[in-house]
Write an enzyme that holds these catalytic residues in place. Structure first.
Site, PDB file in Angstrom:
ATOM      1  N   SER A  98      31.311  65.978  -2.801  1.00  0.00           N
ATOM      2  CA  SER A  98      31.986  65.594  -1.866  1.00  0.00           C
ATOM      3  C   SER A  98      31.527  64.696  -0.660  1.00  0.00           C
ATOM      4  O   SER A  98      30.838  63.926  -0.938  1.00  0.00           O
ATOM      5  CB  SER A  98      32.865  66.870  -1.148  1.00  0.00           C
ATOM      6  N   ASP A 198      41.814  67.206  -8.660  1.00  0.00           N
ATOM      7  CA  ASP A 198      41.060  67.036  -7.321  1.00  0.00           C
ATOM      8  C   ASP A 198      42.112  67.137  -6.098  1.00  0.00           C
ATOM      9  O   ASP A 198      42.905  66.134  -6.022  1.00  0.00           O
ATOM     10  CB  ASP A 198      40.240  65.958  -7.427  1.00  0.00           C
ATOM     11  N   HIS A 227      38.079  70.258  -6.817  1.00  0.00           N
ATOM     12  CA  HIS A 227      37.289  69.567  -6.323  1.00  0.00           C
ATOM     13  C   HIS A 227      35.942  70.175  -6.254  1.00  0.00           C
ATOM     14  O   HIS A 227      34.950  69.733  -6.453  1.00  0.00           O
ATOM     15  CB  HIS A 227      37.719  69.460  -4.694  1.00  0.00           C
TER      16      HIS A 227
END
Length: 256
Positions: A98, A198, A227
């Site tokens: 991320s 996601d 995610h």
């Protein structure tokens, strides 16, 4: 998870190793090293390489710390860790989840010792229509709900903040905009892990990286994961693919 174990899981991880290749793994926005520990430990076991998983400033403590931390501090923490790792090896493999992926791209754009980049659902966009206004709204709205535990697999916990200071969202928005402007300077090979579902990052981050970087990019689908894929159903796939890439680098270094 007991509070003592949770506190331990959020601490930085340092695993000694040998060879010319080191591994630096970076957690995501509002998260902690807990999201990267299983991957880092698996790669250490598979490759014997030295490993670092830093705790980014403002993370793993409390929301007041988060609110006072900046994008520049997060970048500096990754860069300092890379410098530390370079005292043990000549090449670095950067792995980021991320926001950690965006930080790895930022670091790679400014270092020539990056041998490979593993991106796990990297955030090079903040996918919220309010993100551009987060900085100016922070004086009116202090905190918003967090994005913790976007994981399909039951029983997993990345130990992230349940809320996030709106000021920090503004820092993230400003930072990833800078990363997008630097993608052309990234020449290291990339393995991009893309989750099938996601809830946090949209496909435009994948498209932006694919179009922006100058090095080769391989996309590895993670059909069962959300995610935080490092703690999800496809985590073993991430481990296998990255371990193979690192062993390839080690073999090339040994044969040089």
């Amino acid at each position: 998870m007991t509070s003592h174990l949770a506190q331990e899981m959020t601490q930085p991880l340092r695993l000694p190793g040998s060879g010319d290749v080191g591994i630096l793994a970076v957690h995501g926005f509002t998260g902690s090293p807990a999201s990267m520990r299983p991957l880092a430990q698996a790669l250490h076991t598979a490759t014997g390489a030295p490993v670092r998983v830093p705790l980014l400033p403002g993370h793993g403590t409390d929301l007041d710390d988060m609110a006072s931390s900046t994008w520049e501090q997060w970048c500096s923490a990754v860069d300092r860790t890379a410098d530390e790792l370079r005292s043990e090896c000549s090449q670095i493999v950067l792995i980021g989840l991320s926001m950690g992926g965006a930080l790895c791209l930022h670091t790679a754009a400014n270092r020539s010792d990056t041998a490979h980049i593993g991106l796990i659902n990297p955030a090079v966009y903040v996918d919220s229509p309010f993100a551009p206004f987060a900085g100016s709204l922070a004086g009116l709205i202090e905190r918003v709900p967090g994005i913790e535990n976007a994981i399909n697999k039951p029983g997993q916990d990345e130990l992230a903040y349940p809320q996030v200071p709106l000021r920090s969202v503004g820092e993230l928005f400003r930072g990833v905009r800078d990363v997008r402007s630097l993608l052309w300077r990234v020449h290291a090979p990339i393995t991009y892990f893309l989750s099938g579902s996601d809830d946090v990052v949209s496909p435009r981050s994948w498209n932006s990286v694919r179009r922006g970087v100058r090095g080769p990019m391989r996309t590895v689908p993670l059909p069962m994961s959300n995610h935080v894929a490092t703690l999800d159903y496809d985590s073993d796939k991430i481990e296998r693919v990255l371990a193979a890439a690192i062993r390839g680098l080690q073999g090339a270094a040994d044969g040089a």
